[in-house]
Enzyme design. Structure first.
Site, PDB file in Angstrom:
ATOM      1  N   ASP A   1      26.273  23.178 -22.548  1.00  0.00           N
ATOM      2  CA  ASP A   1      27.311  24.082 -21.602  1.00  0.00           C
ATOM      3  C   ASP A   1      28.671  24.133 -22.376  1.00  0.00           C
ATOM      4  OD1 ASP A   1      28.611  21.613 -21.576  1.00  0.00           O
ATOM      5  OD2 ASP A   1      28.017  21.110 -19.432  1.00  0.00           O
TER       6      ASP A   1
ATOM      7  N   ASP B   1      19.323  22.096 -14.204  1.00  0.00           N
ATOM      8  CA  ASP B   1      19.780  20.678 -14.761  1.00  0.00           C
ATOM      9  C   ASP B   1      20.438  20.000 -13.634  1.00  0.00           C
ATOM     10  OD1 ASP B   1      22.161  22.559 -15.051  1.00  0.00           O
ATOM     11  OD2 ASP B   1      22.916  20.631 -15.444  1.00  0.00           O
TER      12      ASP B   1
END
Lengths: 373, 373
Positions: free
Chosen positions: A93, A266
């Site tokens: 990320d 996730d």
């Protein structure tokens, strides 16, 4: 130009999709739950065990790795795959979520964010260029645009400003990407407001990202608003790109977003729950600290094919958890990951067999029959 | 009567022996380091990984399991092997060491010991009969007599009294043993006093135990006294029974006791060190917290064949240790166990090849060249 990436939606059932994502480090069958390895390790689960529970792609965190141990050290290893010993696909990320959620005092402008490091309080500035550069050094297969995560609980004006910055930053990321062996994902923001979500999606589609993420959900809004927003985006995002819902790990929530065309998700939930002695089972969530498991010689989940359920009893797991033995946390972490990965694999089979609706209804009903005996 | 146990000394080099112990749950090649699984788990190492690092026999603790979760629950599982998911040989100590080392206030008489539980302070009495009965319920392959561990730092009168009680209790254990599928080991006490060691050994030999343990060493006495005592016992204990040195995990100490005819040893050191970030290597002990490992891309021990050394760099291990990531402790625990197990396997090969002296001297010299660069 050839690309090492390809996403194919191989089957669909209603809006649910069974897909396949090719990356330079292997394929990912979707729908797929991606374990979270914030600091280049999934807490308590070695890469070998991660493979054993069936993980196919792992997430690592740009913000944390930037500060400890630094992207340069990861790069010196030849990238995250070598550093963390995980040969399969990795996603990083952008650090945007941490910059906004961890900093006490931050200053945001159109160019980036100034904030205090959680490690030592020192001041730093993240810009979209820097967030991408760090991710290029880390070397994951899939990288994320730097965005401003604006929960639906903020004011419309705040969410609107976040959408504008997210678009501006996505353009900077798109234009400054150097590595062509990384897939850059655009992130749609807009809280739970239809107009702002449409605007954000439209802005990002104009930038033609090879994949799209849904950000700013699962952060405090009501469940129905969350699902309505996913349904809206399912109609807006292109069918031929994969969709990544950031941050969902509840089994029933996963079934809901799969039904709305999401391919990847996730969450820290499975490993975090494990550290509190809790486990997913096909009949709901159990907390092993409970005295009713003291003499329970059954496996944690009789439906599970994992090492934990094939080897140990609930009574033994409870003994480990109560005695704060590390193995208890390890076994529950692996089990909870295995549970979500199996759930996704079963969802995929149901989609291919054109019976996702029945499958999800059955799984939901069973999960809600939470054991109390 | 046939017995499921057999010990054969297959080769010798000087006083060092290469042996083979047959048990109902498999064979143990000696010399052998036995990992410690106090509460029916080796801290941070699953049974699967324990097998992977080459462990052949595991120790569990009678005192702790008696209180948590209770021997009855273990028995309800069919014994420790099923309870803890370890199909290989298991040894339980008798709880004697804990009764003497953990209790603040205890009352000892010739029949047993009254003490306060470390779990809730409640008062309990352990007798030799009870310690054996608990071990019969736990169901290990190898069980230990209830003894009084008397360090060589106590007065001679105290050690003499402990020797007398240890003999008395050994006789009670020998006479009250019910299960014939468990090997009962007699424990020699006597501190570092030659006369008392001779007396204790003579007393126990008269009871004709199928194996003998050396207790009361590695508990504060000087190293030379410890080794002299082992040398003495090597000359007293029968060649055809295996010898178990209770509580040694230092690599150089292990080499020393192997040279003096010891076959089996255990210690919490490898897993305890791991939890502080320390690792054995062929060139001495390293602490991964040290800043000099921050950019060290080498394996922890280039001579090691374990998963940790084949996969990860020192810099990554240091990152995990510094960030208090569970995986750091797991990897170092496995590595430290693998190190001692490999050391024993190499010692065995050297004995078989009649070059144990050279092997031990080389290994010692290398270990003492502790890296500082």
């Amino acid at each position: 130009m050839t690309t090492p990436f390809a996403f194919t939606a191989e089957a669909a059932c209603g809006r649910a999709r069974a897909g396949r994502l090719r990356t330079p480090h292997g394929e990912v069958e979707t729908p797929c739950f991606m374990p979270v390895g914030t600091k280049a390790t999934v807490k308590g689960v070695s890469p070998e065990r991660l493979a054993a529970v069936g993980a196919s792609v792992v997430l690592a965190n740009t913000y944390h790795l930037y500060f400890r141990p630094g992207a340069g050290l990861v790069q010196a290893h030849g990238g995250l795959h070598r550093f963390m010993g995980w040969p399969g696909p990795i996603l990083t990320d952008s650090g945007g979520f941490q910059v906004f959620s961890l900093a006490d005092t931050r200053v945001v402008d159109d160019d980036g964010v100034e904030f205090a490091s959680v490690y030592d309080g020192s001041r730093h500035v993240f810009t979209p260029e820097l967030a991408l550069r760090i991710q290029e050094d880390l070397g994951a297969d899939i990288v994320m645009c730097f965005d401003e995560c604006a929960p639906g609980t903020l004011s419309l004006a705040e969410i609107e400003a976040a959408v504008a910055r997210t678009t501006r930053w996505a353009r900077v990321c798109r234009e400054s990407q150097m590595r062509r062996d990384q897939l850059l994902v655009g992130i749609v923001q807009g809280g739970v407001d239809e107009k702002l979500r449409r605007r954000s999606a439209g802005d990002l589609l104009a930038l033609d990202f090879p994949a799209y993420a849904i950000g700013g959900l699962s952060v405090g809004e009501r469940g129905a608003e969350m699902l309505d927003t996913v349904t809206l985006l399912d109609g807006l995002l292109p069918e031929d790109r994969f969709r990544y819902f950031m941050g969902i790990g509840d089994p029933l929530g996963i079934l809901d977003v799969i039904a709305r065309g999401v391919d990847l998700f996730d969450c820290v939930l499975p490993t975090r729950l494990a550290r509190t002695g809790s486990a997913f089972t096909s009949r709901g969530r159990l907390n092993l600290r409970n005295a009713r498991f003291a003499e329970d010689l059954r496996p944690l989940d009789a439906d599970c094919d994992g090492l934990c359920c094939r080897t140990f009893t609930r009574a033994y797991l409870r003994h480990l958890v109560n005695q704060k033995e590390i193995l208890g946390m390890l076994l529950l972490s692996e089990h909870n990951l295995r549970f979500l990965i199996r759930l996704c694999a079963a969802a995929r089979r149901a989609i291919v067999n054109d019976r996702y609706g029945e499958f999800a209804a059955e799984a939901r009903e069973k999960y809600l029959q939470t054991e109390t005996g």
